[in-house]
Scaffold this motif. Structure first.
Motif, PDB file in Angstrom:
ATOM      1  N   ASP A  45       0.801  -1.351  -0.207  1.00 39.38           N
ATOM      2  CA  ASP A  45      -0.051   0.003   0.168  1.00 39.38           C
ATOM      3  C   ASP A  45       0.900   1.226  -0.150  1.00 39.38           C
ATOM      4  O   ASP A  45       2.058   1.146   0.432  1.00 39.38           O
ATOM      5  CB  ASP A  45      -0.897   0.100   1.289  1.00 39.38           C
ATOM      6  CG  ASP A  45      -1.892  -1.172   1.230  1.00 39.38           C
ATOM      7  OD1 ASP A  45      -2.875  -1.222   0.368  1.00 39.38           O
ATOM      8  OD2 ASP A  45      -1.736  -1.950   2.457  1.00 39.38           O
ATOM      9  N   ARG A  46       0.456   2.407  -0.658  1.00 41.15           N
ATOM     10  CA  ARG A  46       1.082   3.334  -0.664  1.00 41.15           C
ATOM     11  C   ARG A  46       0.399   4.353   0.540  1.00 41.15           C
ATOM     12  O   ARG A  46      -0.511   4.197   1.063  1.00 41.15           O
ATOM     13  CB  ARG A  46       0.720   4.475  -1.656  1.00 41.15           C
ATOM     14  CG  ARG A  46       1.408   4.022  -3.175  1.00 41.15           C
ATOM     15  CD  ARG A  46       0.947   4.688  -4.281  1.00 41.15           C
ATOM     16  NE  ARG A  46       0.893   6.039  -3.966  1.00 41.15           N
ATOM     17  CZ  ARG A  46       0.956   7.060  -5.040  1.00 41.15           C
ATOM     18  NH1 ARG A  46       0.750   6.346  -6.211  1.00 41.15           N
ATOM     19  NH2 ARG A  46       0.756   8.132  -4.749  1.00 41.15           N
ATOM     20  N   SER A  47       1.403   5.441   1.150  1.00 40.75           N
ATOM     21  CA  SER A  47       1.023   5.888   2.360  1.00 40.75           C
ATOM     22  C   SER A  47      -0.178   7.031   2.454  1.00 40.75           C
ATOM     23  O   SER A  47      -0.619   7.274   3.216  1.00 40.75           O
ATOM     24  CB  SER A  47       2.390   6.618   2.891  1.00 40.75           C
ATOM     25  OG  SER A  47       2.964   7.604   2.012  1.00 40.75           O
ATOM     26  N   ASP A  48      -0.213   7.455   0.935  1.00 43.00           N
ATOM     27  CA  ASP A  48      -1.429   8.223   0.784  1.00 43.00           C
ATOM     28  C   ASP A  48      -2.757   7.437   0.436  1.00 43.00           C
ATOM     29  O   ASP A  48      -3.662   8.472   0.249  1.00 43.00           O
ATOM     30  CB  ASP A  48      -0.887   9.269  -0.370  1.00 43.00           C
ATOM     31  CG  ASP A  48      -0.469   8.416  -1.664  1.00 43.00           C
ATOM     32  OD1 ASP A  48      -0.888   7.209  -1.779  1.00 43.00           O
ATOM     33  OD2 ASP A  48      -0.205   9.222  -2.754  1.00 43.00           O
ATOM     34  N   GLY A  49      -2.701   6.127   0.539  1.00 43.48           N
ATOM     35  CA  GLY A  49      -3.915   5.722   0.239  1.00 43.48           C
ATOM     36  C   GLY A  49      -4.371   5.260  -1.075  1.00 43.48           C
ATOM     37  O   GLY A  49      -5.391   4.960  -1.383  1.00 43.48           O
ATOM     38  N   MET A  50      -3.493   6.102  -2.243  1.00 40.40           N
ATOM     39  CA  MET A  50      -3.816   5.771  -3.511  1.00 40.40           C
ATOM     40  C   MET A  50      -3.642   4.449  -3.790  1.00 40.40           C
ATOM     41  O   MET A  50      -2.581   3.902  -3.434  1.00 40.40           O
ATOM     42  CB  MET A  50      -2.897   6.735  -4.304  1.00 40.40           C
ATOM     43  CG  MET A  50      -3.397   8.117  -4.171  1.00 40.40           C
ATOM     44  SD  MET A  50      -5.164   8.641  -4.254  1.00 40.40           S
ATOM     45  CE  MET A  50      -5.121   8.716  -6.044  1.00 40.40           C
ATOM     46  N   LEU A  51      -4.088   3.704  -4.930  1.00 44.11           N
ATOM     47  CA  LEU A  51      -3.973   2.452  -5.427  1.00 44.11           C
ATOM     48  C   LEU A  51      -3.129   2.546  -6.624  1.00 44.11           C
ATOM     49  O   LEU A  51      -2.093   1.467  -6.698  1.00 44.11           O
ATOM     50  CB  LEU A  51      -5.361   1.859  -5.824  1.00 44.11           C
ATOM     51  CG  LEU A  51      -6.422   1.787  -4.829  1.00 44.11           C
ATOM     52  CD1 LEU A  51      -7.676   1.481  -5.324  1.00 44.11           C
ATOM     53  CD2 LEU A  51      -5.820   0.425  -3.936  1.00 44.11           C
ATOM     54  N   ALA A  99       0.827   1.373  -6.210  1.00 39.31           N
ATOM     55  CA  ALA A  99       0.890   0.187  -4.987  1.00 39.31           C
ATOM     56  C   ALA A  99       0.864  -1.347  -5.622  1.00 39.31           C
ATOM     57  O   ALA A  99       0.082  -1.386  -6.686  1.00 39.31           O
ATOM     58  CB  ALA A  99      -0.502   0.473  -4.174  1.00 39.31           C
ATOM     59  N   GLN A 159      -7.587  -0.552 -10.663  1.00 40.02           N
ATOM     60  CA  GLN A 159      -6.713   0.500  -9.591  1.00 40.02           C
ATOM     61  C   GLN A 159      -6.877   2.225 -10.421  1.00 40.02           C
ATOM     62  O   GLN A 159      -7.230   2.897  -9.689  1.00 40.02           O
ATOM     63  CB  GLN A 159      -5.355   0.054  -9.638  1.00 40.02           C
ATOM     64  CG  GLN A 159      -4.882  -0.852  -8.982  1.00 40.02           C
ATOM     65  CD  GLN A 159      -3.500  -1.412  -8.933  1.00 40.02           C
ATOM     66  OE1 GLN A 159      -3.015  -2.477  -9.675  1.00 40.02           O
ATOM     67  NE2 GLN A 159      -2.518  -0.855  -8.128  1.00 40.02           N
ATOM     68  N   ASP A 198      -9.035   4.831  -8.354  1.00 35.86           N
ATOM     69  CA  ASP A 198      -8.406   6.025  -7.800  1.00 35.86           C
ATOM     70  C   ASP A 198      -9.161   7.445  -8.362  1.00 35.86           C
ATOM     71  O   ASP A 198      -9.179   8.316  -7.662  1.00 35.86           O
ATOM     72  CB  ASP A 198      -6.866   6.011  -8.275  1.00 35.86           C
ATOM     73  CG  ASP A 198      -5.884   5.799  -7.111  1.00 35.86           C
ATOM     74  OD1 ASP A 198      -6.447   5.215  -6.303  1.00 35.86           O
ATOM     75  OD2 ASP A 198      -4.695   5.622  -7.348  1.00 35.86           O
ATOM     76  N   THR A 226     -12.821   1.974  -3.329  1.00 37.20           N
ATOM     77  CA  THR A 226     -12.087   0.805  -2.750  1.00 37.20           C
ATOM     78  C   THR A 226     -12.155  -0.250  -4.015  1.00 37.20           C
ATOM     79  O   THR A 226     -13.180  -0.342  -4.946  1.00 37.20           O
ATOM     80  CB  THR A 226     -12.760   0.053  -1.468  1.00 37.20           C
ATOM     81  OG1 THR A 226     -14.135  -0.093  -1.736  1.00 37.20           O
ATOM     82  CG2 THR A 226     -12.406   1.106  -0.324  1.00 37.20           C
ATOM     83  N   ARG A 286     -12.549  10.355  -1.259  1.00 37.66           N
ATOM     84  CA  ARG A 286     -12.616   8.762  -1.004  1.00 37.66           C
ATOM     85  C   ARG A 286     -14.079   8.439  -0.365  1.00 37.66           C
ATOM     86  O   ARG A 286     -14.567   8.939   0.538  1.00 37.66           O
ATOM     87  CB  ARG A 286     -11.558   8.415   0.165  1.00 37.66           C
ATOM     88  CG  ARG A 286     -11.241   6.897   0.196  1.00 37.66           C
ATOM     89  CD  ARG A 286     -10.802   6.240  -0.786  1.00 37.66           C
ATOM     90  NE  ARG A 286      -9.442   6.814  -1.295  1.00 37.66           N
ATOM     91  CZ  ARG A 286      -9.037   6.297  -2.412  1.00 37.66           C
ATOM     92  NH1 ARG A 286      -9.580   5.345  -3.097  1.00 37.66           N
ATOM     93  NH2 ARG A 286      -7.978   6.605  -2.771  1.00 37.66           N
TER      94      ARG A 286
END
Length: 789
Positions: free
Chosen positions: A4-10, A13, A514, A518, A523, A586
């Motif tokens: 996972d990316r720290s910014d929550g983006m897919l 990742a 993905q 995004d 999700t 989101r």
């Protein structure tokens, strides 16, 4: 590698592949898994000689075989031919029609003559054994040299000198003077072996007539479902809407399945005649001998250099053995045109002249195979630089540095404009990795011990995301390029995405999801991707030439953005605020005040179930469609491969001790998927460099009819591959991504060959052709040992 990316983006990742749970637990559904009521099974009567006039074809005994229901020859089915064309003058291109079933003449061993339909596959096989075919044999043409020889037999009467394509695309004025005044001229003559793309799943098709829809439904393992629909409709005399092509799970394609095969059309014709479903599954012998092949090419190339090792000019003569017919839609021009247009590659070549020909021979026809000519011309370019380095007393890495393109955009002598890449950076990092790991010292230590270690490199670019403009430059009658995507959100806020690309192992169900997730703040579990159904997908060119993410992914991103705009406008209307105060977030849409929020499900509830609340002029529902095309010269991924090998005396075995790949495909949508593409491609490149070759005898009979003769590397021969990523985002795609499907295959043969030659340097032997055989290596080492005994 982080999931996972720290910014929550897919995007970016390495999320797990969504296909894996289905495929790894045996729940995948491939063409051969399809079972329909009253289904019959097909097998093909195939030519047993390479070149002949068919004097008789007797199927009467076939129809008497127990279990056989019917047998059809070309006259029984009255099918149209498959013909691919280029919009080039007659001097440059000769079209050849490929009959679905051969009639009065066969042009390669394995060419289909008749289709046998039976109650089970065993009876169908018994049936083809009962066929009686008599021939008046003709002399088979089995090599490019024989094809071009004066007075050679003609494979096609209309193709003089057995030449289907003859183009001289570039000829810099004054190039002869460039060579005459050069400090050093080096040459390379290289041949590459004919190969089979060898997907794990062979070709196959299941055809059935749907009375309710008045459609022929063709399930087939293809990379280009819409092209199969077009050709099937034309050959069968049907409207296109009367043919539906559906692709289930697919176990690899690698280009072999991005052309239209004769067998899938014949199976459709048989199903129409019988009024029952008909299935055909290609066996491995058919796949090795009668399917589309690739790669057999001959290069004779010179390069001029100045005293500092800078290239001044390139002069190339290229001959590609394309087998008996042009493939649809790319034609026999696919390999010579690719090689001509892109041979200068990552290097600044100021003067260029090339002649490229496609010759026809009595072998199975050629289709694109992962890389299409680029593995071959990269071998030639990299051998030229290695040879020039030796003649000029330069380090082979340094001479590359002096010639790599470093300023972008760069328009080459081939009239191709290269977008920004990391050509020099990838070379530097690859070399630094091998040096830091101590391989140069190990090579010297091995030499002192009488062992043979070698280090080799290859630098290359991978042109990806070919759009309509690039294919139009080849003057194709059928011009691929764009892709179309539709995104549709239902009342639960879940999203369905369609794409005209076609996955055959590249994880489209994951990477396309993905991108869409995004773009809309969803999700991943809320997104479902659909592909491979000509009734469900508006139109698509399928998957080939590393176009899926670059082109298809951009269409998905644009379609999702359009839907996102509709969600914003709907939310703005509900809150009675200007759209500028609304942003996607989101899970839904948020007001810029940070307090008001509408989830996707709430917005969908209005769009579908409360249409009276929609703003004026807005249509009900939540759907959007977008197309994407590339109107420049495409996008260029790049990489450097570094290889360390050891050669073993006696056996001639080439053992790969270390393999390093430094790649740059722009934004990696899913880095783990990119690495999988690299590793798989490199394995195929190593196979071409050291193992695989389709061979024929003088009569045109295939010699490699099983894995006993067609040598495929196993996990023991493929090393652990170290991969490092650089990232130069692409300015021409919606995601910043470039393609990554073919790079591994493009770079591997040259790197391996250069490493072998480095290890052979004390022997004085240099190899320029592939595959490199153990016999050749053992002979060179043995001769050297005798000289120094």
């Amino acid at each position: 590698m982080s999931e996972d990316r720290s910014d929550g983006m897919l995007v970016g990742a390495s999320v797990g592949r969504r296909e894996d749970p289905r495929l790894l637990t045996g729940r995948g559904r491939f063409t051969d898994d399809i079972r329909l009521p009253s289904m019959l099974y097909a097998a093909f009567v195939r030519a047993t000689v390479a070149h002949a006039t068919v004097t008789s074809l007797d199927l009467s005994a076939v129809r008497d075989v127990p279990g056989v229901v019917a047998a059809f020859c070309a006259d029984d089915l009255e099918l149209g031919d498959i013909t691919a064309r280029l919009g080039r003058p007659a001097a440059e291109f000769v079209p050849t029609s490929m009959p679905v079933l051969a009639r009065d003449r066969v042009r390669y061993a394995g060419e289909p003559l008749a289709v046998v339909v039976a109650r089970d596959p065993y009876a169908a096989e018994d049936g083809i054994e009962a066929a009686r075919v008599t021939y008046e044999t003709r002399t088979a043409v089995t090599s490019d040299a024989q094809a071009l020889a004066p007075g050679a037999p003609l494979v096609h009467d209309e193709a003089a000198a057995n030449t289907l394509v003859d183009v001289s695309m570039f000829a810099t004025e004054g190039i002869d003077e460039v060579f005459a005044g050069a400090h050093q001229v080096v040459g390379v003559e290289s041949r590459t072996g004919r190969q089979n793309a060898l997907p794990l799943e062979t070709r196959g098709a299941v055809a059935a007539w749907d009375d309710r829809e008045q459609q022929l439904v063709l399930h087939t393992s293809t990379q280009v479902p819409h092209q199969v629909r077009t050709v099937a409709a034309r050959c069968l005399g049907l409207d296109e809407r009367a043919v539906r092509v559906m692709v289930p799970d697919m176990g690899g394609g690698f280009g072999l399945k991005c052309v239209v095969g004769r067998e899938e059309i014949a199976v459709g014709a048989a199903a129409l005649r019988m009024g029952r479903p008909v299935k055909w599954t290609e066996d491995r012998k058919e796949a090795l001998t009668a399917s589309f092949l690739a790669r057999e090419q001959h290069y004779d190339v010179r390069a001029a250099f100045d005293a500092e090792g800078r290239i001044l000019g390139l002069d190339a003569d290229i001959v590609c053995d394309m087998g008996a017919y042009s493939c649809y839609p790319f034609t026999a021009g696919i390999e010579p045109l690719m090689a001509s247009a892109e041979m200068p590659g990552v290097y600044r070549v100021p003067a260029y002249r090339v002649r490229a020909r496609a010759v026809t021979t009595n072998k199975a026809p050629t289709a694109p195979y992962r890389g299409v000519s680029r593995p071959q011309y990269v071998v030639v370019m990299e051998r030229l630089f290695e040879r020039a380095a030796r003649e000029l007393g330069l380090d082979p890495v340094e001479i590359r540095r002096r010639n790599l393109i470093t300023e972008f955009p760069y328009t080459g002598v081939n009239n191709v404009t290269y977008d920004p890449g990391s050509y020099l950076e990838s070379l530097d990092l690859c070399e630094a990795t091998l040096r830091e790991e101590g391989w140069y010292e190990r090579r010297d230590e091995a030499a002192a011990e009488g062992r043979h270690l070698g280090i080799g490199y290859s630098c290359f670019s991978e042109r990806t995301g070919y759009g309509s403009a690039a294919f139009a430059q080849r003057k194709m009658e059928v011009v691929p390029g764009f892709d179309i995507s539709e995104v549709r959100m239902d009342t639960s806020g879940a999203l369905t995405v369609t794409t005209g690309t076609m996955s055959h192992g590249q994880s489209h169900e994951t990477t396309m999801a993905q991108i869409a997730a995004d773009a809309l703040g969803l999700t991943l579990d809320k997104v479902r991707v659909h592909q491979g159904d000509t009734d469900r997908i508006t139109y698509g060119w399928g998957t080939f030439a590393s176009r899926s993410i670059a082109v298809g992914g951009s269409a998905v991103r644009l379609a999702a953005a359009k839907l996102g705009e509709k969600l914003r406008l709907l939310a703005a209307h509900r809150w009675d605020v200007p759209p500028e105060q609304v942003a996607l977030a989101r899970g839904g849409v948020r007001h810029t005040d940070g307090e008001r929020f509408l989830g996707h499900e709430e917005l969908a509830d209005v769009a579908y179930l409360k249409a009276h609340l929609l703003p004026e002029g807005m249509d009900p529902g939540l759907a959007a469609t977008a197309s994407f095309d590339v109107f420049n010269d495409g996008t260029f991924s790049n990489a450097t491969h570094g290889v360390v090998v050891e050669l073993h005396e006696g056996t001639g075995q080439v053992e790969i001790l270390r393999y390093v790949c430094v790649e740059d495909c722009g934004v990696a949508i899913n880095p783990q998927v990119v690495e999988g593409q690299c590793r798989g491609g490199i394995a195929q490149g190593i196979a071409g460099a050291l193992f695989e070759q389709v061979t024929y005898d003088e009569q045109g009979e295939p010699s490699a009819t099983s894995f006993m003769d067609y040598k495929v590397p196993t996990a023991l021969e493929i090393p652990d591959i170290g991969i490092q990523h650089l990232e130069t985002p692409c300015a021409f795609t919606e995601t910043g991504a470039k393609g990554a499907g073919e790079g591994g295959t493009i770079g591997a043969p040259a790197a391996v060959l250069n490493a072998v030659n480095d290890a052979l340097r004390p022997t004085g032997v240099e190899l320029d052709s592939t595959p490199v055989t153990p016999e050749t290596v053992a002979s060179a080492l043995a001769s050297h040992a005798l000289e120094h005994a």
